[in-house]
Write a protein that holds these residues in place. Structure first.
Motif, PDB file in Angstrom:
ATOM      1  N   LEU A   1      -0.419  15.385 -16.076  1.00  0.00           N
ATOM      2  CA  LEU A   1      -0.026  14.139 -15.413  1.00  0.00           C
ATOM      3  C   LEU A   1       0.503  13.134 -16.423  1.00  0.00           C
ATOM      4  CD1 LEU A   1       0.073  12.424 -12.827  1.00  0.00           C
ATOM      5  CD2 LEU A   1      -2.242  11.635 -13.368  1.00  0.00           C
ATOM      6  N   THR A   2      -0.127  13.067 -17.604  1.00  0.00           N
ATOM      7  CA  THR A   2       0.331  12.149 -18.646  1.00  0.00           C
ATOM      8  C   THR A   2       1.779  12.436 -19.024  1.00  0.00           C
ATOM      9  OG1 THR A   2      -1.917  12.020 -19.551  1.00  0.00           O
ATOM     10  CG2 THR A   2      -0.134  11.282 -20.971  1.00  0.00           C
ATOM     11  N   TYR A   3       2.086  13.721 -19.197  1.00  0.00           N
ATOM     12  CA  TYR A   3       3.469  14.099 -19.508  1.00  0.00           C
ATOM     13  C   TYR A   3       4.396  13.791 -18.323  1.00  0.00           C
ATOM     14  CZ  TYR A   3       7.546  16.892 -20.750  1.00  0.00           C
ATOM     15  OH  TYR A   3       8.831  17.290 -21.034  1.00  0.00           O
ATOM     16  N   ALA A   4       3.938  14.114 -17.124  1.00  0.00           N
ATOM     17  CA  ALA A   4       4.791  13.971 -15.936  1.00  0.00           C
ATOM     18  C   ALA A   4       5.234  12.522 -15.725  1.00  0.00           C
ATOM     19  CB  ALA A   4       4.059  14.489 -14.704  1.00  0.00           C
ATOM     20  N   VAL A   5       4.281  11.586 -15.740  1.00  0.00           N
ATOM     21  CA  VAL A   5       4.635  10.187 -15.465  1.00  0.00           C
ATOM     22  C   VAL A   5       5.352   9.547 -16.640  1.00  0.00           C
ATOM     23  CG1 VAL A   5       2.794   9.849 -13.780  1.00  0.00           C
ATOM     24  CG2 VAL A   5       2.344   9.376 -16.201  1.00  0.00           C
TER      25      VAL A   5
ATOM     26  N   LEU B   1       0.781  21.089  -8.829  1.00  0.00           N
ATOM     27  CA  LEU B   1       2.027  20.818  -8.125  1.00  0.00           C
ATOM     28  C   LEU B   1       2.147  19.336  -7.792  1.00  0.00           C
ATOM     29  CD1 LEU B   1       4.607  21.727  -6.777  1.00  0.00           C
ATOM     30  CD2 LEU B   1       3.287  22.349  -4.739  1.00  0.00           C
ATOM     31  N   ALA B   2       1.028  18.727  -7.387  1.00  0.00           N
ATOM     32  CA  ALA B   2       1.046  17.294  -7.083  1.00  0.00           C
ATOM     33  C   ALA B   2       1.392  16.485  -8.333  1.00  0.00           C
ATOM     34  CB  ALA B   2      -0.307  16.858  -6.520  1.00  0.00           C
ATOM     35  N   ASN B   3       0.828  16.873  -9.486  1.00  0.00           N
ATOM     36  CA  ASN B   3       1.156  16.192 -10.740  1.00  0.00           C
ATOM     37  C   ASN B   3       2.640  16.327 -11.068  1.00  0.00           C
ATOM     38  OD1 ASN B   3      -1.416  15.261 -11.263  1.00  0.00           O
ATOM     39  ND2 ASN B   3      -1.975  16.962 -12.590  1.00  0.00           N
ATOM     40  N   PHE B   4       3.170  17.536 -10.863  1.00  0.00           N
ATOM     41  CA  PHE B   4       4.589  17.784 -11.116  1.00  0.00           C
ATOM     42  C   PHE B   4       5.452  16.880 -10.242  1.00  0.00           C
ATOM     43  CE2 PHE B   4       8.588  20.076 -10.531  1.00  0.00           C
ATOM     44  CZ  PHE B   4       8.929  20.398 -11.843  1.00  0.00           C
ATOM     45  N   LEU B   5       5.074  16.747  -8.966  1.00  0.00           N
ATOM     46  CA  LEU B   5       5.832  15.894  -8.043  1.00  0.00           C
ATOM     47  C   LEU B   5       5.701  14.422  -8.402  1.00  0.00           C
ATOM     48  CD1 LEU B   5       5.100  17.645  -4.626  1.00  0.00           C
ATOM     49  CD2 LEU B   5       7.194  17.728  -5.991  1.00  0.00           C
ATOM     50  N   MET B   6       4.549  14.026  -8.967  1.00  0.00           N
ATOM     51  CA  MET B   6       4.382  12.640  -9.400  1.00  0.00           C
ATOM     52  C   MET B   6       5.376  12.290 -10.498  1.00  0.00           C
ATOM     53  SD  MET B   6       2.293  10.973  -7.635  1.00  0.00           S
ATOM     54  CE  MET B   6       1.324  11.488  -6.207  1.00  0.00           C
ATOM     55  N   GLY B   7       5.670  13.285 -11.339  1.00  0.00           N
ATOM     56  CA  GLY B   7       6.691  13.066 -12.357  1.00  0.00           C
ATOM     57  C   GLY B   7       8.059  12.828 -11.735  1.00  0.00           C
ATOM     58  N   LEU B   8       8.366  13.590 -10.684  1.00  0.00           N
ATOM     59  CA  LEU B   8       9.633  13.382  -9.977  1.00  0.00           C
ATOM     60  C   LEU B   8       9.659  12.012  -9.305  1.00  0.00           C
ATOM     61  CD1 LEU B   8      10.154  16.874  -8.270  1.00  0.00           C
ATOM     62  CD2 LEU B   8      10.847  16.133 -10.545  1.00  0.00           C
ATOM     63  N   LEU B   9       8.531  11.609  -8.726  1.00  0.00           N
ATOM     64  CA  LEU B   9       8.460  10.303  -8.070  1.00  0.00           C
ATOM     65  C   LEU B   9       8.588   9.156  -9.065  1.00  0.00           C
ATOM     66  CD1 LEU B   9       5.614  10.901  -5.451  1.00  0.00           C
ATOM     67  CD2 LEU B   9       8.023  10.437  -4.969  1.00  0.00           C
ATOM     68  N   SER B  10       8.134   9.401 -10.305  1.00  0.00           N
ATOM     69  CA  SER B  10       8.223   8.329 -11.304  1.00  0.00           C
ATOM     70  C   SER B  10       9.668   8.013 -11.666  1.00  0.00           C
ATOM     71  CB  SER B  10       7.438   8.703 -12.566  1.00  0.00           C
ATOM     72  OG  SER B  10       8.082   9.729 -13.284  1.00  0.00           O
ATOM     73  N   ALA B  11      10.610   8.878 -11.248  1.00  0.00           N
ATOM     74  CA  ALA B  11      12.027   8.579 -11.438  1.00  0.00           C
ATOM     75  C   ALA B  11      12.523   7.570 -10.410  1.00  0.00           C
ATOM     76  CB  ALA B  11      12.854   9.867 -11.342  1.00  0.00           C
TER      77      ALA B  11
ATOM     78  N   GLY C   1       0.774  -1.243   0.000  1.00  0.00           N
ATOM     79  CA  GLY C   1       0.000   0.000   0.000  1.00  0.00           C
ATOM     80  C   GLY C   1       0.795   1.278   0.000  1.00  0.00           C
ATOM     81  N   VAL C   2       2.121   1.188  -0.192  1.00  0.00           N
ATOM     82  CA  VAL C   2       2.942   2.400  -0.178  1.00  0.00           C
ATOM     83  C   VAL C   2       2.617   3.289  -1.372  1.00  0.00           C
ATOM     84  CG1 VAL C   2       5.294   3.288  -0.383  1.00  0.00           C
ATOM     85  CG2 VAL C   2       4.815   1.369   1.140  1.00  0.00           C
ATOM     86  N   LEU C   3       2.443   2.683  -2.539  1.00  0.00           N
ATOM     87  CA  LEU C   3       2.173   3.479  -3.739  1.00  0.00           C
ATOM     88  C   LEU C   3       0.821   4.171  -3.648  1.00  0.00           C
ATOM     89  CD1 LEU C   3       3.502   1.203  -6.625  1.00  0.00           C
ATOM     90  CD2 LEU C   3       4.693   2.911  -5.256  1.00  0.00           C
ATOM     91  N   GLN C   4      -0.186   3.460  -3.124  1.00  0.00           N
ATOM     92  CA  GLN C   4      -1.514   4.068  -2.990  1.00  0.00           C
ATOM     93  C   GLN C   4      -1.494   5.244  -2.026  1.00  0.00           C
ATOM     94  OE1 GLN C   4      -0.757   0.943  -3.111  1.00  0.00           O
ATOM     95  NE2 GLN C   4      -2.277  -0.294  -4.179  1.00  0.00           N
ATOM     96  N   GLY C   5      -0.607   5.182  -1.053  1.00  0.00           N
ATOM     97  CA  GLY C   5      -0.521   6.259  -0.082  1.00  0.00           C
ATOM     98  C   GLY C   5      -0.019   7.561  -0.681  1.00  0.00           C
ATOM     99  N   LEU C   6       0.619   7.474  -1.854  1.00  0.00           N
ATOM    100  CA  LEU C   6       1.136   8.678  -2.495  1.00  0.00           C
ATOM    101  C   LEU C   6       0.021   9.613  -2.946  1.00  0.00           C
ATOM    102  CD1 LEU C   6       3.991   7.117  -4.658  1.00  0.00           C
ATOM    103  CD2 LEU C   6       4.230   8.418  -2.533  1.00  0.00           C
ATOM    104  N   THR C   7      -1.173   9.066  -3.156  1.00  0.00           N
ATOM    105  CA  THR C   7      -2.292   9.903  -3.614  1.00  0.00           C
ATOM    106  C   THR C   7      -2.705  10.914  -2.549  1.00  0.00           C
ATOM    107  OG1 THR C   7      -3.899   8.266  -2.848  1.00  0.00           O
ATOM    108  CG2 THR C   7      -3.160   8.093  -5.135  1.00  0.00           C
ATOM    109  N   ALA C   8      -2.228  10.743  -1.325  1.00  0.00           N
ATOM    110  CA  ALA C   8      -2.547  11.702  -0.260  1.00  0.00           C
ATOM    111  C   ALA C   8      -1.971  13.079  -0.559  1.00  0.00           C
ATOM    112  CB  ALA C   8      -2.008  11.188   1.081  1.00  0.00           C
ATOM    113  N   LEU C   9      -0.987  13.143  -1.456  1.00  0.00           N
ATOM    114  CA  LEU C   9      -0.419  14.446  -1.838  1.00  0.00           C
ATOM    115  C   LEU C   9      -1.478  15.377  -2.412  1.00  0.00           C
ATOM    116  CD1 LEU C   9       2.978  13.493  -3.556  1.00  0.00           C
ATOM    117  CD2 LEU C   9       2.677  14.793  -1.430  1.00  0.00           C
ATOM    118  N   TYR C  10      -2.483  14.797  -3.078  1.00  0.00           N
ATOM    119  CA  TYR C  10      -3.510  15.615  -3.721  1.00  0.00           C
ATOM    120  C   TYR C  10      -4.465  16.244  -2.696  1.00  0.00           C
ATOM    121  CZ  TYR C  10      -1.989  13.869  -8.241  1.00  0.00           C
ATOM    122  OH  TYR C  10      -1.246  13.586  -9.366  1.00  0.00           O
TER     123      TYR C  10
END
Length: 418
Positions: free
Chosen positions: A359-363, A323-333, A307-316
Motif C-alpha cells: 500500500l505504501t508503494y501504491a499510494v 488487489l484492493a491495495n493495487f486499486l488504491m494506487g490507481l485511485l491515487s492518480a 464522506g466519499v473518500l471514506q467510502g472507498l475503504t469498502a473495497l477491502y
C-alpha cells in the motif's frame, strides 16, 4: 445533508476533472476550471447546510482545508523562488553540464535522467526534485516527442524516489507514524522502486537510437553570492529533512526561513539592486500551478468532508487485500493520496507487513499514472510546453506496466521479511 446535494458535489468534482482532461478541446485553462468548481462546491455546502450546527462543521472543515493549502502554497512559493533564482543565474545549467559528457546516446541519457531523479527525490521533496529535473530536460533542447518521454520518466522516477523515505513522501511518513511498518521495511522499498524506474526507462528508450551533442559553451564561474545561495538551498533541504525528523518542524517553516535568509544574503552582497531586486524572483514562479493546486485541494477536501473518500475503504470488504491495495494506487492518480491514505488508516484495516508495504508503494507511486495524479506531474505539466493530460496518457500502458512490476516486487520483498 440531502443525497441530492452530495450527488451534485460529486458531479461537480467529475466536471472539474473532465475540464482538466479536455483542456485542449475546450480551450479553457485547467486552473480556472478546478478553482471555479472547488470554490463553488464549498459555497454550496454552506448554502445547503440544514442547520447552524452543520454549518459550523463545514466552517471547521474548510478552515482545516485552507490551512493545509496555505502550508503547501507557501512551501511551493519558497522552493520555486529558490529554483527560479538559481536557474536565472545559470547555476543549475552549469552543474548539469559539468556532470554530463559532451556527447552521449539518447538511451544512456534517459537512464541517467531516471537515476538522477530517483536519487535526488530521495533526499529532497518531490516538488524541488521535479523543478530541478525539468530544468535539466529543458536544457537538453530535444524535439518534443523525445522531451515527452524524458518528462514521463521524470514524473515516475521522482515519485518512486521518495517512497522509501519517511522524509521523501508524506504518505510514507503517515503509514510509518501509524506503526504499520518499521523503518527497515521502508528502506527495503528502495530496490523494487528503482527497478521499476529502470524498467520504465528501458520501455521508453525503445526507438531512441540517436546521440545528443551537449553544447556546453563557455561555462562561467559562479559568482560568490550565487554559490552562497546555492549552498543555502542545499542546507535548507537538509535542514528540512532533519528538522522534520528530529523536532517535527513543518517543512514549510524551514523553507520560509531559508527563503528569508536568501533575501538577507542578497542584500548583504549588494545583489538586491534596483535593476534586479531579489524579491522580483517571487514573480517568476508559476502562479498557474499554485491556483491549480488550490482548486484541486478544495475539491479533495470537499469530497473528504462528504464522506466519499471514506467510502472507498469498502473495497477491502469485497476484494482481496492485495488487489484492493493495487486499486488504491490507481485511485491515487485521481484522488490526492494524503486524504486517501488518511481514510485508509482511520478505517483500521487488518493487513500484514507485506500488504502495508504494498500500500505504501501504491499510494506513493500510483499517482504517476496520470499527469494530474501527483505534485510532480502538475509541476512538470506547468513547466514543459506540450506536456498535457492527453500527451502524457500516450505512455499510460508503459507506466501501468512499471507500476504493476514495482507493486509486485515490493509485495514479494514484504513476504521475504515478514
Amino acid at each position: 445533508m440531502q443525497m441530492a446535494v452530495q450527488w451534485l458535489l460529486v458531479l461537480m468534482a467529475i466536471a472539474a476533472f473532465l475540464g482538466v482532461v479536455l483542456e485542449e478541446l475546450i480551450h479553457v485553462n485547467k486552473a480556472k476550471v478546478v478553482l471555479f468548481f472547488g470554490a463553488l462546491a464549498w459555497m454550496i455546502l454552506f448554502i445547503a447546510a440544514p442547520d447552524d450546527a452543520f454549518r459550523e462543521r463545514v466552517q471547521a472543515a474548510l478552515s482545516h482545508n485552507i490551512t493545509d493549502i496555505a502550508g503547501l502554497w507557501l512551501f511551493l512559493l519558497a522552493t520555486m523562488t529558490f529554483v527560479a533564482y538559481l536557474n536565472k543565474k545559470g547555476l543549475i545549467e552549469n552543474i548539469i553540464y559539468r556532470i554530463l559528457p559532451g556527447q552521449i546516446t539518447e538511451r544512456k541519457l534517459l537512464f541517467m535522467t531516471g537515476l538522477f531523479c530517483f536519487v535526488f527525490s530521495s533526499i529532497a521533496d518531490n516538488i524541488t526534485a521535479t523543478l530541478v529535473s525539468v530544468a535539466l530536460v529543458l536544457s537538453l533542447k530535444l524535439e518534443l516527442r523525445k522531451t515527452l518521454r524524458f518528462a514521463t520518466l521524470v514524473v515516475f522516477a521522482v515519485n518512486s524516489g521518495g517512497v522509501a523515505m519517511i522524509t521523501g513522501d508524506v504518505t510514507t511518513l503517515m503509514i510509518f507514524l501509524a506503526d504499520k511498518v518499521e523503518i527497515t521495511h521502508l528502506l527495503l522499498l528502495a530496490l523494487p522502486a528503482l527497478l521499476a524506474v529502470l524498467l520504465l526507462a528501458a520501455l521508453l528508450s525503445i526507438g531512441l537510437s540517436g546521440e545528443v551533442i551537449i553544447e556546453k559553451g563557455s561555462l562561467q564561474s559562479a559568482r560568490g553570492v550565487d554559490r552562497v545561495i546555492c549552498v543555502l538551498f542545499l542546507l535548507t533541504i537538509v535542514s528540512t529533512i532533519l528538522g522534520s525528523l528530529l523536532y517535527s518542524i513543518p517543512p514549510v517553516l524551514t523553507f520560509l526561513t531559508g527563503l528569508a535568509l536568501m533575501f538577507l544574503i542578497a542584500r548583504f552582497f549588494n545583489e538586491d539592486i534596483e535593476n534586479d531586486p531579489i524579491l522580483e524572483y517571487v514573480r517568476a514562479i508559476e502562479f498557474e500551478t499554485l491556483l491549480f493546486f488550490l482548486g484541486v485541494l478544495l475539491l479533495v477536501g470537499m469530497l473528504q468532508f462528504i464522506g466519499v473518500l471514506q467510502g472507498l475503504t469498502a473495497l477491502y470488504d469485497v476484494l482481496p487485500v492485495m488487489l484492493a491495495n493495487f486499486l488504491m494506487g490507481l485511485l491515487s492518480a485521481l484522488i490526492d493520496n494524503v486524504p486517501l491514505t488518511a481514510a485508509l488508516l482511520k478505517s483500521d484495516l487488518d493487513m500484514s507487513t507485506a500488504e502495508w508495504m504494498g500500500l505504501t508503494y501504491a499510494v506513493g507511486v500510483g499517482g504517476s499514472l496520470l499527469i494530474i495524479g501527483s505534485a510532480a506531474g502538475i509541476v512538470a505539466m506547468s513547466k514543459l510546453p506540450g506536456l498535457t493530460f492527453m500527451t502524457y496518457m500516450r505512455s499510460f500502458g508503459l507506466l501501468f506496466v512499471a507500476y504493476a512490476f514495482g507493486f509486485m516486487a515490493v509485495y514479494g520483498m514484504g513476504l521475504l521479511v515478514s
